[in-house]
Design a protein around this motif. Structure first.
Motif, mmCIF file in Angstrom:
data_model
loop_
_atom_site.group_PDB
_atom_site.id
_atom_site.type_symbol
_atom_site.label_atom_id
_atom_site.label_comp_id
_atom_site.label_asym_id
_atom_site.label_seq_id
_atom_site.Cartn_x
_atom_site.Cartn_y
_atom_site.Cartn_z
ATOM 1 N N SER A 152 0.162 -1.813 8.903
ATOM 2 C CA SER A 152 0.988 -2.436 9.918
ATOM 3 C C SER A 152 2.469 -2.192 9.646
ATOM 4 C CB SER A 152 0.721 -3.943 9.927
ATOM 5 O OG SER A 152 1.678 -4.614 10.714
ATOM 6 N N ALA A 153 3.208 -1.964 10.720
ATOM 7 C CA ALA A 153 4.662 -1.783 10.597
ATOM 8 C C ALA A 153 5.359 -3.098 10.277
ATOM 9 C CB ALA A 153 5.224 -1.190 11.887
ATOM 10 N N THR B 96 9.868 8.490 9.405
ATOM 11 C CA THR B 96 9.473 7.620 10.505
ATOM 12 C C THR B 96 8.703 6.421 9.959
ATOM 13 O OG1 THR B 96 7.350 8.702 10.836
ATOM 14 C CG2 THR B 96 9.248 9.619 12.046
ATOM 15 N N ASP B 97 8.518 5.401 10.791
ATOM 16 C CA ASP B 97 7.724 4.248 10.369
ATOM 17 C C ASP B 97 6.312 4.682 9.988
ATOM 18 O OD1 ASP B 97 9.876 2.645 10.823
ATOM 19 O OD2 ASP B 97 8.995 1.532 12.497
ATOM 20 N N ALA B 98 5.743 5.610 10.751
ATOM 21 C CA ALA B 98 4.391 6.092 10.445
ATOM 22 C C ALA B 98 4.358 6.788 9.086
ATOM 23 C CB ALA B 98 3.914 7.036 11.542
ATOM 24 N N GLU B 99 5.375 7.567 8.777
ATOM 25 C CA GLU B 99 5.432 8.252 7.484
ATOM 26 C C GLU B 99 5.596 7.256 6.343
ATOM 27 O OE1 GLU B 99 7.350 12.516 8.913
ATOM 28 O OE2 GLU B 99 8.657 10.804 8.571
ATOM 29 N N LEU B 100 6.430 6.243 6.554
ATOM 30 C CA LEU B 100 6.599 5.210 5.525
ATOM 31 C C LEU B 100 5.301 4.440 5.306
ATOM 32 C CD1 LEU B 100 10.128 3.833 6.451
ATOM 33 C CD2 LEU B 100 9.496 4.987 4.332
ATOM 34 N N ARG B 101 4.628 4.097 6.405
ATOM 35 C CA ARG B 101 3.353 3.375 6.278
ATOM 36 C C ARG B 101 2.321 4.219 5.532
ATOM 37 N NH1 ARG B 101 3.744 2.538 11.725
ATOM 38 N NH2 ARG B 101 1.743 3.542 12.046
#
Length: 75
Positions: A41-42, A29-34
């Motif tokens: 920030s995404a 997910t974007d949260a996991e990548l961040r």
């Protein structure tokens, strides 16, 4: 990098880009990548996680499945 046998024309940042793209390919997910990249920030993600054919196909399948579910149809 020369001591590790890495070609001099290969920039160190390519490893960061490759890691983010690999994570995106693995459906993180974007949260996991961040979290993995220590990004707050995404907005930074598209710079690193390159769009690939696998991601486009996966996204299309998810959207179609959601539309089918919402319409009460089975695939």
């Amino acid at each position: 990098m020369a001591a590790a046998g890495i070609r001099p024309e290969l920039p160190f940042t390519s490893f960061r880009h490759g890691g983010f793209t690999d994570g995106a390919e693995s459906d993180l997910t974007d949260a996991e990548l961040r979290a993995a990249g220590r990004h707050r920030s995404a907005r930074q993600l598209p710079t690193y996680a390159k769009r690939t054919r696998k991601q486009l196909i996966s996204g299309t399948r998810k959207r179609r499945a959601e539309r089918t579910k919402a319409a009460g149809l089975s695939e």
